[in-house]
Structure formats: C-alpha cells, structure tokens
Design a protein around this motif. Structure first.
Motif, PDB file in Angstrom:
ATOM      1  N   ARG A  10     -13.663 -35.060 -15.094  1.00 43.89           N
ATOM      2  CA  ARG A  10     -15.046 -35.467 -15.332  1.00 43.89           C
ATOM      3  C   ARG A  10     -15.116 -36.951 -15.684  1.00 43.89           C
ATOM      4  O   ARG A  10     -15.995 -37.678 -15.200  1.00 43.89           O
ATOM      5  CB  ARG A  10     -15.654 -34.620 -16.450  1.00 43.89           C
ATOM      6  CG  ARG A  10     -17.124 -34.938 -16.722  1.00 43.89           C
ATOM      7  CD  ARG A  10     -17.709 -34.082 -17.826  1.00 43.89           C
ATOM      8  NE  ARG A  10     -17.070 -34.291 -19.116  1.00 43.89           N
ATOM      9  CZ  ARG A  10     -16.251 -33.415 -19.696  1.00 43.89           C
ATOM     10  NH1 ARG A  10     -15.984 -32.262 -19.123  1.00 43.89           N
ATOM     11  NH2 ARG A  10     -15.697 -33.683 -20.875  1.00 43.89           N
ATOM     12  N   ARG A  11     -14.189 -37.420 -16.494  1.00 48.24           N
ATOM     13  CA  ARG A  11     -14.196 -38.828 -16.881  1.00 48.24           C
ATOM     14  C   ARG A  11     -13.973 -39.738 -15.672  1.00 48.24           C
ATOM     15  O   ARG A  11     -14.594 -40.800 -15.562  1.00 48.24           O
ATOM     16  CB  ARG A  11     -13.134 -39.068 -17.955  1.00 48.24           C
ATOM     17  CG  ARG A  11     -13.523 -38.454 -19.290  1.00 48.24           C
ATOM     18  CD  ARG A  11     -12.412 -38.526 -20.322  1.00 48.24           C
ATOM     19  NE  ARG A  11     -12.849 -37.925 -21.581  1.00 48.24           N
ATOM     20  CZ  ARG A  11     -12.088 -37.822 -22.665  1.00 48.24           C
ATOM     21  NH1 ARG A  11     -10.845 -38.284 -22.648  1.00 48.24           N
ATOM     22  NH2 ARG A  11     -12.566 -37.255 -23.767  1.00 48.24           N
ATOM     23  N   LEU A  12     -13.081 -39.314 -14.791  1.00 51.65           N
ATOM     24  CA  LEU A  12     -12.870 -40.090 -13.571  1.00 51.65           C
ATOM     25  C   LEU A  12     -14.149 -40.132 -12.740  1.00 51.65           C
ATOM     26  O   LEU A  12     -14.532 -41.177 -12.200  1.00 51.65           O
ATOM     27  CB  LEU A  12     -11.729 -39.489 -12.760  1.00 51.65           C
ATOM     28  CG  LEU A  12     -11.418 -40.186 -11.437  1.00 51.65           C
ATOM     29  CD1 LEU A  12     -10.890 -41.590 -11.689  1.00 51.65           C
ATOM     30  CD2 LEU A  12     -10.420 -39.386 -10.633  1.00 51.65           C
ATOM     31  N   GLN A  13     -14.831 -38.989 -12.647  1.00 52.85           N
ATOM     32  CA  GLN A  13     -16.077 -38.926 -11.879  1.00 52.85           C
ATOM     33  C   GLN A  13     -17.172 -39.761 -12.541  1.00 52.85           C
ATOM     34  O   GLN A  13     -17.997 -40.368 -11.854  1.00 52.85           O
ATOM     35  CB  GLN A  13     -16.505 -37.463 -11.733  1.00 52.85           C
ATOM     36  CG  GLN A  13     -15.576 -36.653 -10.848  1.00 52.85           C
ATOM     37  CD  GLN A  13     -15.872 -35.153 -10.907  1.00 52.85           C
ATOM     38  OE1 GLN A  13     -16.468 -34.658 -11.864  1.00 52.85           O
ATOM     39  NE2 GLN A  13     -15.440 -34.433  -9.892  1.00 52.85           N
ATOM     40  N   ILE A  14     -17.160 -39.806 -13.859  1.00 59.50           N
ATOM     41  CA  ILE A  14     -18.136 -40.651 -14.577  1.00 59.50           C
ATOM     42  C   ILE A  14     -17.898 -42.113 -14.223  1.00 59.50           C
ATOM     43  O   ILE A  14     -18.847 -42.857 -13.933  1.00 59.50           O
ATOM     44  CB  ILE A  14     -18.023 -40.436 -16.105  1.00 59.50           C
ATOM     45  CG1 ILE A  14     -18.593 -39.059 -16.491  1.00 59.50           C
ATOM     46  CG2 ILE A  14     -18.771 -41.538 -16.862  1.00 59.50           C
ATOM     47  CD1 ILE A  14     -18.353 -38.682 -17.946  1.00 59.50           C
ATOM     48  N   VAL A  15     -16.649 -42.531 -14.250  1.00 61.42           N
ATOM     49  CA  VAL A  15     -16.327 -43.915 -13.888  1.00 61.42           C
ATOM     50  C   VAL A  15     -16.822 -44.235 -12.483  1.00 61.42           C
ATOM     51  O   VAL A  15     -17.434 -45.282 -12.241  1.00 61.42           O
ATOM     52  CB  VAL A  15     -14.804 -44.167 -13.983  1.00 61.42           C
ATOM     53  CG1 VAL A  15     -14.441 -45.525 -13.383  1.00 61.42           C
ATOM     54  CG2 VAL A  15     -14.347 -44.111 -15.427  1.00 61.42           C
ATOM     55  N   GLU A  16     -16.590 -43.325 -11.560  1.00 61.14           N
ATOM     56  CA  GLU A  16     -17.002 -43.551 -10.174  1.00 61.14           C
ATOM     57  C   GLU A  16     -18.518 -43.630 -10.055  1.00 61.14           C
ATOM     58  O   GLU A  16     -19.060 -44.488  -9.348  1.00 61.14           O
ATOM     59  CB  GLU A  16     -16.457 -42.443  -9.280  1.00 61.14           C
ATOM     60  CG  GLU A  16     -16.767 -42.596  -7.796  1.00 61.14           C
ATOM     61  CD  GLU A  16     -16.099 -43.812  -7.174  1.00 61.14           C
ATOM     62  OE1 GLU A  16     -16.451 -44.153  -6.035  1.00 61.14           O
ATOM     63  OE2 GLU A  16     -15.238 -44.428  -7.832  1.00 61.14           O
ATOM     64  N   LEU A  17     -19.220 -42.756 -10.766  1.00 64.12           N
ATOM     65  CA  LEU A  17     -20.680 -42.747 -10.706  1.00 64.12           C
ATOM     66  C   LEU A  17     -21.256 -44.024 -11.322  1.00 64.12           C
ATOM     67  O   LEU A  17     -22.169 -44.650 -10.749  1.00 64.12           O
ATOM     68  CB  LEU A  17     -21.215 -41.519 -11.448  1.00 64.12           C
ATOM     69  CG  LEU A  17     -22.740 -41.325 -11.449  1.00 64.12           C
ATOM     70  CD1 LEU A  17     -23.257 -41.186 -10.024  1.00 64.12           C
ATOM     71  CD2 LEU A  17     -23.122 -40.102 -12.279  1.00 64.12           C
ATOM     72  N   VAL A  18     -20.722 -44.422 -12.456  1.00 65.79           N
ATOM     73  CA  VAL A  18     -21.207 -45.640 -13.103  1.00 65.79           C
ATOM     74  C   VAL A  18     -20.876 -46.858 -12.247  1.00 65.79           C
ATOM     75  O   VAL A  18     -21.655 -47.808 -12.152  1.00 65.79           O
ATOM     76  CB  VAL A  18     -20.612 -45.774 -14.520  1.00 65.79           C
ATOM     77  CG1 VAL A  18     -21.021 -47.084 -15.168  1.00 65.79           C
ATOM     78  CG2 VAL A  18     -21.054 -44.600 -15.398  1.00 65.79           C
ATOM     79  N   ARG A  19     -19.701 -46.833 -11.608  1.00 65.77           N
ATOM     80  CA  ARG A  19     -19.329 -47.943 -10.721  1.00 65.77           C
ATOM     81  C   ARG A  19     -20.331 -48.105  -9.588  1.00 65.77           C
ATOM     82  O   ARG A  19     -20.746 -49.216  -9.248  1.00 65.77           O
ATOM     83  CB  ARG A  19     -17.934 -47.714 -10.138  1.00 65.77           C
ATOM     84  CG  ARG A  19     -17.428 -48.871  -9.277  1.00 65.77           C
ATOM     85  CD  ARG A  19     -16.185 -48.477  -8.518  1.00 65.77           C
ATOM     86  NE  ARG A  19     -16.482 -47.499  -7.480  1.00 65.77           N
ATOM     87  CZ  ARG A  19     -16.975 -47.811  -6.282  1.00 65.77           C
ATOM     88  NH1 ARG A  19     -17.248 -49.074  -5.977  1.00 65.77           N
ATOM     89  NH2 ARG A  19     -17.215 -46.874  -5.393  1.00 65.77           N
ATOM     90  N   LYS A  20     -20.744 -46.990  -9.005  1.00 65.93           N
ATOM     91  CA  LYS A  20     -21.665 -47.042  -7.870  1.00 65.93           C
ATOM     92  C   LYS A  20     -23.062 -47.495  -8.288  1.00 65.93           C
ATOM     93  O   LYS A  20     -23.715 -48.253  -7.573  1.00 65.93           O
ATOM     94  CB  LYS A  20     -21.736 -45.671  -7.198  1.00 65.93           C
ATOM     95  CG  LYS A  20     -20.478 -45.284  -6.427  1.00 65.93           C
ATOM     96  CD  LYS A  20     -20.616 -43.908  -5.798  1.00 65.93           C
ATOM     97  CE  LYS A  20     -19.388 -43.544  -4.969  1.00 65.93           C
ATOM     98  NZ  LYS A  20     -19.495 -42.191  -4.392  1.00 65.93           N
ATOM     99  N   ARG A  21     -23.513 -47.026  -9.438  1.00 63.49           N
ATOM    100  CA  ARG A  21     -24.885 -47.334  -9.861  1.00 63.49           C
ATOM    101  C   ARG A  21     -24.988 -48.594 -10.730  1.00 63.49           C
ATOM    102  O   ARG A  21     -26.073 -49.161 -10.873  1.00 63.49           O
ATOM    103  CB  ARG A  21     -25.467 -46.143 -10.636  1.00 63.49           C
ATOM    104  CG  ARG A  21     -25.615 -44.886  -9.804  1.00 63.49           C
ATOM    105  CD  ARG A  21     -26.401 -43.847 -10.574  1.00 63.49           C
ATOM    106  NE  ARG A  21     -26.460 -42.571  -9.885  1.00 63.49           N
ATOM    107  CZ  ARG A  21     -27.090 -41.496 -10.366  1.00 63.49           C
ATOM    108  NH1 ARG A  21     -27.721 -41.561 -11.533  1.00 63.49           N
ATOM    109  NH2 ARG A  21     -27.091 -40.357  -9.697  1.00 63.49           N
ATOM    110  N   GLY A  22     -23.877 -48.971 -11.326  1.00 64.67           N
ATOM    111  CA  GLY A  22     -23.888 -50.124 -12.202  1.00 64.67           C
ATOM    112  C   GLY A  22     -24.195 -49.762 -13.641  1.00 64.67           C
ATOM    113  O   GLY A  22     -23.582 -50.266 -14.571  1.00 64.67           O
ATOM    114  N   GLU A  23     -25.166 -48.848 -13.828  1.00 61.07           N
ATOM    115  CA  GLU A  23     -25.560 -48.429 -15.175  1.00 61.07           C
ATOM    116  C   GLU A  23     -26.174 -47.037 -15.091  1.00 61.07           C
ATOM    117  O   GLU A  23     -27.000 -46.753 -14.212  1.00 61.07           O
ATOM    118  CB  GLU A  23     -26.564 -49.420 -15.767  1.00 61.07           C
ATOM    119  CG  GLU A  23     -26.868 -49.200 -17.236  1.00 61.07           C
ATOM    120  CD  GLU A  23     -27.777 -50.296 -17.783  1.00 61.07           C
ATOM    121  OE1 GLU A  23     -27.272 -51.207 -18.454  1.00 61.07           O
ATOM    122  OE2 GLU A  23     -28.992 -50.217 -17.510  1.00 61.07           O
TER     123      GLU A  23
END
Length: 271
Positions: A10-23
């Motif tokens: 989940r943490r890896l997926q959070i990083v990826e999601l935040v990376r794509k959206r910026g915030e």
C-alpha cells in the motif's frame, strides 16, 4: 515493529499515486485504499521519514527519490551490504571464461569480482580504477591495462575523452558495469555523468555486458543513462528491490533466475 507485506504494498502504491498527482489528501487516500485515516497518516509518516513525500495540512506532496532510499527494503548495515555485494560479485564472476578480454567498470560490486577470478588463466583486463588495478595485481596473473584519462581530485577513477577513446578502440569480450538506479523506461543510471560516458563506450565495444547493482532504485532519471535493460545480457542484484523494478525486467526480455543467498539474476533469453 515489523510491517506486513500488505502495508508495504500500500505504501508503494501511495508513493506512485502521489507521484502522478503531485499532491493528494489524506481523505482521498483513505477512500482509495479503503483504510482508516489513522492508517494513512501512519503510512505517510513512514514515507515522509524515508523522504518520498512531505506532509502539509492534511495532504501529501511527492519528493523525487534519492539514491539509496527504498520504501520496501530496510536500511542495511555495512556488514549486510558488504556480504550481499560480495555474493553478487561471486555469481557475476561465474560468467568469465579463460582467455577472455574484460573491461571492469568502476564500482564497489565490480571491484569485488576480481578476487573470484584468481583461478582463470590468460585474462586480459582493462580497468579504469587504480584501486582495482592494485587488487588485480594482488590476486590475478593476467595482462593488465589502465584506460588512462583524467583523475578527479580525491578519486581513483579515470574518466574523460581519453578514457572513453581508450575503451572504444578495444576488443572486449565481456564488460562489467555497475548501476546506481534505473528509470521507468528501463534505462540504467550512473550517478556520475563522466563515468556514465565511459560505461557507454564499454557497452558498445563489448560483445557481452553484465550489470551489477545493490538495491538499484527506480526513479525519474536521477542519474545519467549508460544503457537500457534491453541492451545488456544480464543483471545481477540483491532481492531488496520493489515490485515496479521487478516488473520492468520481463518487459525488456530479461528472465529471472533466482540464485542462493537472496540474489536475483535476470538474463536475456539468448544469453
């Protein structure tokens, strides 16, 4: 406290999601992953400590990864890292046959390969690190040459146009190169641009190329490209890498061969 595999995923997926959206807000993340906001805040605290993102007013903002950071792997102590690098080097050395011409690119893991070649005969070594030349003289009976080139202050590694030209005009059977990371297109990265240019020349001159790395990080071009996964014959790494990095390998034609002691070897099907 140990963290479960589901939490790490989940943490890896959070990083990826935040990376794509910026915030992204805590509430959004809670809904996306169907966990409580308390759980998300715990995740974000961990990721902020690892310098993957920063938190501000109930939101998470992405930070580019730094070499050495890995959300899925614990920070290894020096003894653990040394043991893994030595094991990678031992397996890499198995690819070397008698009478071969080798290029040894700079790097700690590549340096560790040299003692494992002590039983090979009639090797011709081209090295760009003076420290490696000293190790080779200690452990091997072989033809030994330095690339020449420019020595930066405080460094034992030779780079620059002379080193690149020296490598380019050689006939090399096998070169060993060391990566610090790779990007999402499967490009292998070196933190030092001058070193990467010598690596590029070596890869182009060599019949075979093996890349070694200790926990190479998947990042957005934090380094200089010297090769693509599709252009090399094999990659030897430890198993402390994240799923996106693993997923890159088959897309580039590299097949996984698990070795003992937690070492992963990815080979081209034709290798």
């Amino acid at each position: 406290m140990l963290v479960s595999k589901s939490s790490l995923r989940r943490r890896l997926q959070i990083v990826e999601l935040v990376r794509k959206r910026g915030e992204v807000s805590v509430e959004e993340l809670s809904q996306v992953f169907d966990v409580s906001s308390v759980t998300i805040r715990t995740d974000l605290t961990y990721l902020e400590q690892q310098r993957y993102l920063v938190r501000s007013f109930g939101k998470a903002r992405y930070l580019s990864q730094r070499p050495g950071d890995n959300v899925l792997a614990p920070i290894a102590d020096s003894a653990t890292r040394k043991a893994s690098e030595t094991t990678i080097a031992r397996f890499a050395a198995e690819a070397v046959d008698d009478h071969e011409s080798l290029m040894m690119g700079a790097g700690e893991v590549v340096h560790r390969i040299l003692p494992f070649l002590s039983d090979r005969s009639n090797l011709a070594l081209l090295v760009q690190d003076i420290g490696m030349a000293q190790t080779a003289q200690r452990f091997l009976h072989c033809e030994l040459q330095l690339t020449g080139g420019q020595l930066e202050q405080g460094s034992s590694t030779m780079t620059g146009p002379d080193a690149e030209a020296s490598v380019a005009r050689r006939s090399i059977d096998l070169c060993f190169l060391e990566a610090s990371g790779l990007d999402r297109e499967g490009n292998l990265l070196c933190a030092d641009p001058a070193l990467a240019r010598v690596f590029q020349a070596a890869r182009q001159a060599a019949t075979r190329t093996i890349v070694v790395a200790y926990q190479p990080q998947l990042n957005e071009r934090d380094g200089e490209v010297f090769a693509n996964l599709a252009d090399i014959d094999a990659l030897l790494i430890d198993d402390g890498i994240d799923p996106p990095t693993m997923d890159l390998m088959p897309r580039k034609g590299l097949q996984l061969h698990r070795r003992e002691s937690g070492i992963l070897e990815f080979r081209q099907s034709t290798y």
